[in-house]
Design a protein around this motif. Structure first.
Motif, PDB file in Angstrom:
ATOM      1  N   ASN A  60       3.887  -7.294   4.221  1.00  0.00           N
ATOM      2  CA  ASN A  60       2.950  -6.338   3.646  1.00  0.00           C
ATOM      3  C   ASN A  60       1.924  -7.064   2.785  1.00  0.00           C
ATOM      4  OD1 ASN A  60       4.140  -3.049   3.395  1.00  0.00           O
ATOM      5  ND2 ASN A  60       5.180  -4.615   4.564  1.00  0.00           N
ATOM      6  N   THR A  61       0.883  -6.348   2.444  1.00  0.00           N
ATOM      7  CA  THR A  61      -0.078  -6.876   1.478  1.00  0.00           C
ATOM      8  C   THR A  61       0.079  -6.113   0.172  1.00  0.00           C
ATOM      9  OG1 THR A  61      -1.872  -5.315   2.011  1.00  0.00           O
ATOM     10  CG2 THR A  61      -1.710  -7.328   3.353  1.00  0.00           C
ATOM     11  N   LEU A  62      -0.418  -6.700  -0.892  1.00  0.00           N
ATOM     12  CA  LEU A  62      -0.353  -6.046  -2.199  1.00  0.00           C
ATOM     13  C   LEU A  62      -1.076  -4.702  -2.161  1.00  0.00           C
ATOM     14  CD1 LEU A  62       0.812  -6.965  -5.026  1.00  0.00           C
ATOM     15  CD2 LEU A  62      -1.559  -7.378  -5.656  1.00  0.00           C
ATOM     16  N   GLU A  63      -2.210  -4.657  -1.467  1.00  0.00           N
ATOM     17  CA  GLU A  63      -2.988  -3.415  -1.398  1.00  0.00           C
ATOM     18  C   GLU A  63      -2.238  -2.328  -0.651  1.00  0.00           C
ATOM     19  OE1 GLU A  63      -5.635  -6.616  -2.523  1.00  0.00           O
ATOM     20  OE2 GLU A  63      -4.174  -6.422  -0.886  1.00  0.00           O
ATOM     21  N   GLN A  64      -1.553  -2.686   0.425  1.00  0.00           N
ATOM     22  CA  GLN A  64      -0.777  -1.702   1.175  1.00  0.00           C
ATOM     23  C   GLN A  64       0.318  -1.083   0.304  1.00  0.00           C
ATOM     24  OE1 GLN A  64       0.584  -4.090   4.460  1.00  0.00           O
ATOM     25  NE2 GLN A  64      -1.136  -3.540   5.777  1.00  0.00           N
ATOM     26  N   ILE A  65       1.030  -1.945  -0.407  1.00  0.00           N
ATOM     27  CA  ILE A  65       2.118  -1.466  -1.260  1.00  0.00           C
ATOM     28  C   ILE A  65       1.571  -0.611  -2.395  1.00  0.00           C
ATOM     29  CG2 ILE A  65       4.008  -2.163  -2.786  1.00  0.00           C
ATOM     30  CD1 ILE A  65       4.195  -4.747  -1.081  1.00  0.00           C
ATOM     31  N   TRP A  66       0.522  -1.095  -3.037  1.00  0.00           N
ATOM     32  CA  TRP A  66      -0.108  -0.362  -4.134  1.00  0.00           C
ATOM     33  C   TRP A  66      -0.568   1.005  -3.682  1.00  0.00           C
ATOM     34  CZ3 TRP A  66      -5.149   1.441  -4.708  1.00  0.00           C
ATOM     35  CH2 TRP A  66      -5.514   1.845  -6.003  1.00  0.00           C
ATOM     36  N   GLY A  67      -1.192   1.086  -2.511  1.00  0.00           N
ATOM     37  CA  GLY A  67      -1.680   2.359  -2.006  1.00  0.00           C
ATOM     38  C   GLY A  67      -0.552   3.327  -1.704  1.00  0.00           C
ATOM     39  N   TYR A  68       0.510   2.837  -1.087  1.00  0.00           N
ATOM     40  CA  TYR A  68       1.647   3.703  -0.755  1.00  0.00           C
ATOM     41  C   TYR A  68       2.285   4.248  -2.026  1.00  0.00           C
ATOM     42  CZ  TYR A  68       6.081   5.295   1.149  1.00  0.00           C
ATOM     43  OH  TYR A  68       7.180   6.062   1.481  1.00  0.00           O
ATOM     44  N   LEU A  69       2.530   3.378  -2.999  1.00  0.00           N
ATOM     45  CA  LEU A  69       3.181   3.819  -4.233  1.00  0.00           C
ATOM     46  C   LEU A  69       2.310   4.809  -4.996  1.00  0.00           C
ATOM     47  CD1 LEU A  69       4.754   0.473  -5.532  1.00  0.00           C
ATOM     48  CD2 LEU A  69       5.880   2.343  -4.321  1.00  0.00           C
ATOM     49  N   GLY A  70       0.999   4.566  -5.016  1.00  0.00           N
ATOM     50  CA  GLY A  70       0.100   5.487  -5.690  1.00  0.00           C
ATOM     51  C   GLY A  70       0.138   6.868  -5.072  1.00  0.00           C
ATOM     52  N   ASN A  71       0.213   6.922  -3.761  1.00  0.00           N
ATOM     53  CA  ASN A  71       0.287   8.218  -3.072  1.00  0.00           C
ATOM     54  C   ASN A  71       1.588   8.954  -3.366  1.00  0.00           C
ATOM     55  OD1 ASN A  71      -2.232   7.962  -1.867  1.00  0.00           O
ATOM     56  ND2 ASN A  71      -1.416   6.949  -0.034  1.00  0.00           N
ATOM     57  N   LYS A  72       2.611   8.208  -3.760  1.00  0.00           N
ATOM     58  CA  LYS A  72       3.901   8.808  -4.118  1.00  0.00           C
ATOM     59  C   LYS A  72       3.994   9.134  -5.613  1.00  0.00           C
ATOM     60  CE  LYS A  72       5.825   8.649  -0.033  1.00  0.00           C
ATOM     61  NZ  LYS A  72       6.255   9.865   0.696  1.00  0.00           N
ATOM     62  N   GLY A 231      -0.848 -10.735  -7.565  1.00  0.00           N
ATOM     63  CA  GLY A 231      -0.188  -9.909  -8.558  1.00  0.00           C
ATOM     64  C   GLY A 231       1.291  -9.734  -8.268  1.00  0.00           C
ATOM     65  N   VAL A 232       1.949  -8.995  -9.141  1.00  0.00           N
ATOM     66  CA  VAL A 232       3.377  -8.693  -9.006  1.00  0.00           C
ATOM     67  C   VAL A 232       3.525  -7.182  -9.049  1.00  0.00           C
ATOM     68  CG1 VAL A 232       5.658  -8.921 -10.045  1.00  0.00           C
ATOM     69  CG2 VAL A 232       4.075 -10.857 -10.094  1.00  0.00           C
ATOM     70  N   ILE A 233       4.169  -6.623  -8.030  1.00  0.00           N
ATOM     71  CA  ILE A 233       4.333  -5.179  -7.959  1.00  0.00           C
ATOM     72  C   ILE A 233       5.815  -4.855  -7.806  1.00  0.00           C
ATOM     73  CG2 ILE A 233       4.028  -4.995  -5.444  1.00  0.00           C
ATOM     74  CD1 ILE A 233       2.182  -2.517  -6.111  1.00  0.00           C
ATOM     75  N   PHE A 234       6.252  -3.797  -8.480  1.00  0.00           N
ATOM     76  CA  PHE A 234       7.664  -3.415  -8.503  1.00  0.00           C
ATOM     77  C   PHE A 234       7.830  -2.091  -7.762  1.00  0.00           C
ATOM     78  CE2 PHE A 234       6.935  -6.153 -12.128  1.00  0.00           C
ATOM     79  CZ  PHE A 234       8.007  -7.038 -12.062  1.00  0.00           C
ATOM     80  N   ILE A 235       8.731  -2.080  -6.777  1.00  0.00           N
ATOM     81  CA  ILE A 235       8.899  -0.941  -5.878  1.00  0.00           C
ATOM     82  C   ILE A 235      10.247  -0.277  -6.145  1.00  0.00           C
ATOM     83  CG2 ILE A 235       8.871  -0.204  -3.469  1.00  0.00           C
ATOM     84  CD1 ILE A 235       7.691  -3.061  -2.865  1.00  0.00           C
ATOM     85  N   PRO A 236      10.273   1.023  -6.455  1.00  0.00           N
ATOM     86  CA  PRO A 236      11.559   1.709  -6.577  1.00  0.00           C
ATOM     87  C   PRO A 236      12.356   1.577  -5.283  1.00  0.00           C
ATOM     88  CG  PRO A 236       9.774   3.076  -7.430  1.00  0.00           C
ATOM     89  CD  PRO A 236       9.131   1.898  -6.750  1.00  0.00           C
ATOM     90  N   ALA A 237      13.634   1.287  -5.410  1.00  0.00           N
ATOM     91  CA  ALA A 237      14.449   0.974  -4.234  1.00  0.00           C
ATOM     92  C   ALA A 237      14.436   2.094  -3.207  1.00  0.00           C
ATOM     93  CB  ALA A 237      15.881   0.672  -4.677  1.00  0.00           C
ATOM     94  N   HIS A 238      14.425   3.342  -3.659  1.00  0.00           N
ATOM     95  CA  HIS A 238      14.531   4.461  -2.719  1.00  0.00           C
ATOM     96  C   HIS A 238      13.277   4.646  -1.869  1.00  0.00           C
ATOM     97  CE1 HIS A 238      12.521   6.365  -6.183  1.00  0.00           C
ATOM     98  NE2 HIS A 238      12.028   7.234  -5.318  1.00  0.00           N
ATOM     99  N   LEU A 239      12.191   3.948  -2.196  1.00  0.00           N
ATOM    100  CA  LEU A 239      10.951   4.076  -1.432  1.00  0.00           C
ATOM    101  C   LEU A 239      10.727   2.924  -0.452  1.00  0.00           C
ATOM    102  CD1 LEU A 239       8.431   5.249  -4.206  1.00  0.00           C
ATOM    103  CD2 LEU A 239       9.593   6.656  -2.482  1.00  0.00           C
ATOM    104  N   VAL A 240      11.552   1.901  -0.511  1.00  0.00           N
ATOM    105  CA  VAL A 240      11.259   0.674   0.240  1.00  0.00           C
ATOM    106  C   VAL A 240      11.258   0.906   1.749  1.00  0.00           C
ATOM    107  CG1 VAL A 240      12.040  -1.666   0.768  1.00  0.00           C
ATOM    108  CG2 VAL A 240      12.095  -0.836  -1.581  1.00  0.00           C
ATOM    109  N   GLU A 241      12.264   1.582   2.272  1.00  0.00           N
ATOM    110  CA  GLU A 241      12.364   1.728   3.733  1.00  0.00           C
ATOM    111  C   GLU A 241      11.162   2.471   4.304  1.00  0.00           C
ATOM    112  OE1 GLU A 241      15.430   3.221   7.243  1.00  0.00           O
ATOM    113  OE2 GLU A 241      16.020   3.367   5.140  1.00  0.00           O
TER     114      GLU A 241
END
Length: 309
Positions: A60-72, A231-241
């Motif tokens: 993944n890219t940082l932007e992809q992860i950031w965008g997904y988490l923001g939408n959640k 950067g460093v981004i932290f993802i809640p475990a329940h959202l990773v899959e």
């Protein structure tokens, strides 16, 4: 009178320690903090996101992860401006947290006594306690309140210990020493706020595997950390899959579009807009020969290609 006073102090300290909040969170407390996770857990209660998902997340890219988490609704997960030991690398792993605070003698005495009750080593410095509990796939994440001089949470010896236990490295809102030697440690990496030749001094661990703050982010034990040059981004475990599955097809589409643009077979608008059936068929054929294992299902691909982009 002096004996009575000393005895009174000892009794108060003993009472405080016997009722003190633990330094290391219990598995039950960690489970309460991460109740949205429904899968396997480590012995310490942390969510145990699978190795497959951790491997896939690296693409993944940082932007992809950031965008997904923001939408959640997770809008405060990214921290930037790091000193990186080895650039050009991505580090992914399960978070073990530790919080350090400025030392004061009365607190230090109580912390060491509580650590003894929890079976923590009484030899060496406090900074070895979080390292002692690390396991394969972990990333040690510590809040050292940004202290650089005398805030060096590890040096080369402890850095090698971290890597031997985890196969990963560290993220510190604090500093490290022995930067040159650590850079020579193959596989180990670090995202820190600085480095200094000084030894650690006047730092006390007040929690292990409890919520901590890293810059603008609240980090929980068992979160998944994704760290790279940006950067460093932290993802809640329940959202990773779901994050990995959602971002995988998006990333593959982006890669395929770049290929088409280089070939010059189609107009840019045809590639960036809604694909026609010919491009969709070429995408399916390209995916069938893709050299890396993917996680999406045929049904998910059908749904994805049916969407407007």
């Amino acid at each position: 009178m002096k004996k009575i006073t000393i005895l009174s102090i000892l009794l108060v300290c003993s009472s405080f320690v016997s009722n003190a909040q633990r330094i290391g969170s219990t598995p039950e407390y960690v489970q309460q903090m991460t109740a949205l996770w429904k899968g396997e857990r480590s012995a310490d209660g942390r969510p145990k996101v699978s190795e497959l998902l951790l491997e896939r997340l690296q693409y993944n890219t940082l932007e992809q992860i950031w965008g997904y988490l923001g939408n959640k609704g997770y809008r405060n997960q990214l921290e930037k401006n790091w000193v990186i030991l080895k650039t050009g690398k991505t580090m992914v792993g399960r978070v073990v947290t530790a919080q350090f605070m400025p030392s004061r003698p009365d607190l230090d005495t109580l912390i060491r006594a509580q650590g003894r009750k929890e079976g923590r080593s009484q030899r060496g410095g406090f900074n070895i306690w979080p390292i002692d509990i690390l396991t394969k796939g972990d990333v040690y994440v510590a809040d050292g309140f940004g202290k650089v001089k005398d805030g060096t949470l590890i040096g080369s010896s402890l850095g090698n210990s971290v890597y031997a236990k985890t196969g990963n490295g560290v993220v510190f809102n604090g500093s490290i020493r022995d930067m040159q030697e650590l850079r020579d440690t193959e596989g180990f990496n670090a995202w820190v706020k600085g480095h200094d030749p000084s030894y650690i001094k006047d730092l006390t661990p007040t929690s292990i595997n409890a919520p901590i703050r890293i810059g603008e982010v609240t980090v929980l034990p068992g979160d998944i950390v994704f760290a790279n040059d940006y950067g460093v981004i932290f993802i809640p475990a329940h959202l990773v899959e779901d994050l990995v599955k959602a971002n995988e097809l998006t990333g593959l589409r982006d890669e395929f579009e770049r290929l088409l643009l280089k070939q010059g077979k189609y107009l840019s608008g045809e590639i960036h807009g809604d694909w026609n059936d010919t491009i969709k068929s070429e995408f399916r054929a390209w995916l069938a020969k893709y050299p890396r294992k993917t996680m999406y299902t045929p049904e998910q691909l059908d749904t994805y290609l049916g969407k407007k982009h």
